[in-house]
Motif scaffolding. Sequence first.
Motif, PDB file in Angstrom:
ATOM      1  N   SER A  16       2.186   1.677  -3.300  1.00  0.00           N
ATOM      2  CA  SER A  16       1.346   2.287  -4.413  1.00  0.00           C
ATOM      3  C   SER A  16       1.026   3.686  -4.265  1.00  0.00           C
ATOM      4  O   SER A  16       0.810   4.330  -5.143  1.00  0.00           O
ATOM      5  CB  SER A  16       0.210   1.280  -4.405  1.00  0.00           C
ATOM      6  OG  SER A  16      -0.665   1.588  -2.915  1.00  0.00           O
ATOM      7  N   GLU A  17       1.154   4.082  -3.062  1.00  0.00           N
ATOM      8  CA  GLU A  17       0.707   5.391  -2.801  1.00  0.00           C
ATOM      9  C   GLU A  17       2.189   6.403  -3.003  1.00  0.00           C
ATOM     10  O   GLU A  17       1.717   7.691  -2.897  1.00  0.00           O
ATOM     11  CB  GLU A  17       0.285   5.737  -1.139  1.00  0.00           C
ATOM     12  CG  GLU A  17      -0.996   5.031  -0.968  1.00  0.00           C
ATOM     13  CD  GLU A  17      -1.462   4.991   0.470  1.00  0.00           C
ATOM     14  OE1 GLU A  17      -0.277   5.324   1.386  1.00  0.00           O
ATOM     15  OE2 GLU A  17      -2.574   4.513   1.118  1.00  0.00           O
ATOM     16  N   ASN A  18       3.131   5.956  -3.203  1.00  0.00           N
ATOM     17  CA  ASN A  18       4.268   6.661  -3.465  1.00  0.00           C
ATOM     18  C   ASN A  18       5.118   6.329  -4.561  1.00  0.00           C
ATOM     19  O   ASN A  18       6.103   5.885  -4.588  1.00  0.00           O
ATOM     20  CB  ASN A  18       5.198   6.600  -2.248  1.00  0.00           C
ATOM     21  CG  ASN A  18       4.705   7.289  -0.872  1.00  0.00           C
ATOM     22  OD1 ASN A  18       5.007   8.450  -0.742  1.00  0.00           O
ATOM     23  ND2 ASN A  18       3.974   6.547  -0.124  1.00  0.00           N
ATOM     24  N   GLN A  65       0.785  -1.207  -0.051  1.00  0.00           N
ATOM     25  CA  GLN A  65       0.046   0.043   0.194  1.00  0.00           C
ATOM     26  C   GLN A  65       0.738   1.007   0.023  1.00  0.00           C
ATOM     27  O   GLN A  65       0.489   2.235  -0.833  1.00  0.00           O
ATOM     28  CB  GLN A  65      -1.047  -0.057   1.211  1.00  0.00           C
ATOM     29  CG  GLN A  65      -1.821   1.161   1.307  1.00  0.00           C
ATOM     30  CD  GLN A  65      -2.728   1.176   2.446  1.00  0.00           C
ATOM     31  OE1 GLN A  65      -2.766   0.204   3.171  1.00  0.00           O
ATOM     32  NE2 GLN A  65      -3.423   2.452   2.820  1.00  0.00           N
TER      33      GLN A  65
END
Length: 342
Positions: free
Chosen positions: A71-73, A68
């Motif tokens: 995917s967010e960075n 997660q």
Amino acid sequence: MSKILVTGGTGYIGSHTVVELHKAGYTPVIVDNLSNSNIQILDQIEKIIGVKPQFQEFDLCDVEKTAQFISENPDITGIIHFAASKAVGESVVDPLKYYHNNFFSLINLLNQYREKPINFVFSSSCTVYGEPDNLPVTESAPVKKSTSPYGNTKQIAEEILEETAKAYGNYNVVALRYFNPVGAHESALIGELPNGVPQNLLPFITQTAIGKREKLTVYGNDYDTPDGSCIRDYIHVVDLAKAHVAAIQLLEKGNPNGKYDVFNIGTGNGYSVLEAIAAFENASGQKLNYVVGPRRDGDVVQVWGDVSKAQKELGWDAKLGIDEMMSSAWKWEKYLQENPIA
């Protein structure tokens, strides 16, 4: 500005590296589970660089949370991997903890980047050389069987990284084999913050000098060295942090040595335990209460590194000497006495 993930970035070396990355124009992002560090270090870093680094608290052994985060960075271009259990004695008592934590966090990170190009700097150690056959020890010296599970995790992690970089085209890896980091930032806002009884020499020295510890024990004075005590290559933590920045910069340009490389990071000079004590007394003006005890199992007699490869290929050199190491560590210890970080 390139975004660099610093795992274990609230720890001793990690926090100093975050500062140097910021100074070099990077955007450091910290992931740390705070198992061996303190959340207050984020505020201390902010006091130095003027901004609080992006931070997430979780364990890199957690596959879902790691996925997660990545995917967010999506704009992370490099990783400096410090996060690991690191107490030699504890690793002997609880080896499975060390093999699980140190390997699975590394493998999880690598798996998450299977499809993405990534520059990867690994926090390794001169422990991979064991008792070296020749001094100063070079990167081509044989890697010897480790005397502890902790040291073994460094050796095997290097093998994992080398084979991974060879097998897949997207990883560019440098392992930094560093010697004995000591000292603190010149601001005295960050430094070594051991949990419980220090495992390393210098915080034990400073804690003894300030009265937290009754006395320091020198383990053996009958070794085959000029004064009988063990000899180590001590390096200032700020110089060490700058070496990590230099390694990222090398990988960004493209390392001519290929997808995997190793560098010794030290000063190229050896100081005995008794010389380190004398240097501290000279730098601090404090007389240290120490006694000589029996030898400690597993201690290497003497080791210091040949750092010419790092000087030539990383364009890096250690600038701070033994006086700066000792005086900055003492300044940090005095800061902690007035501003406890619990």
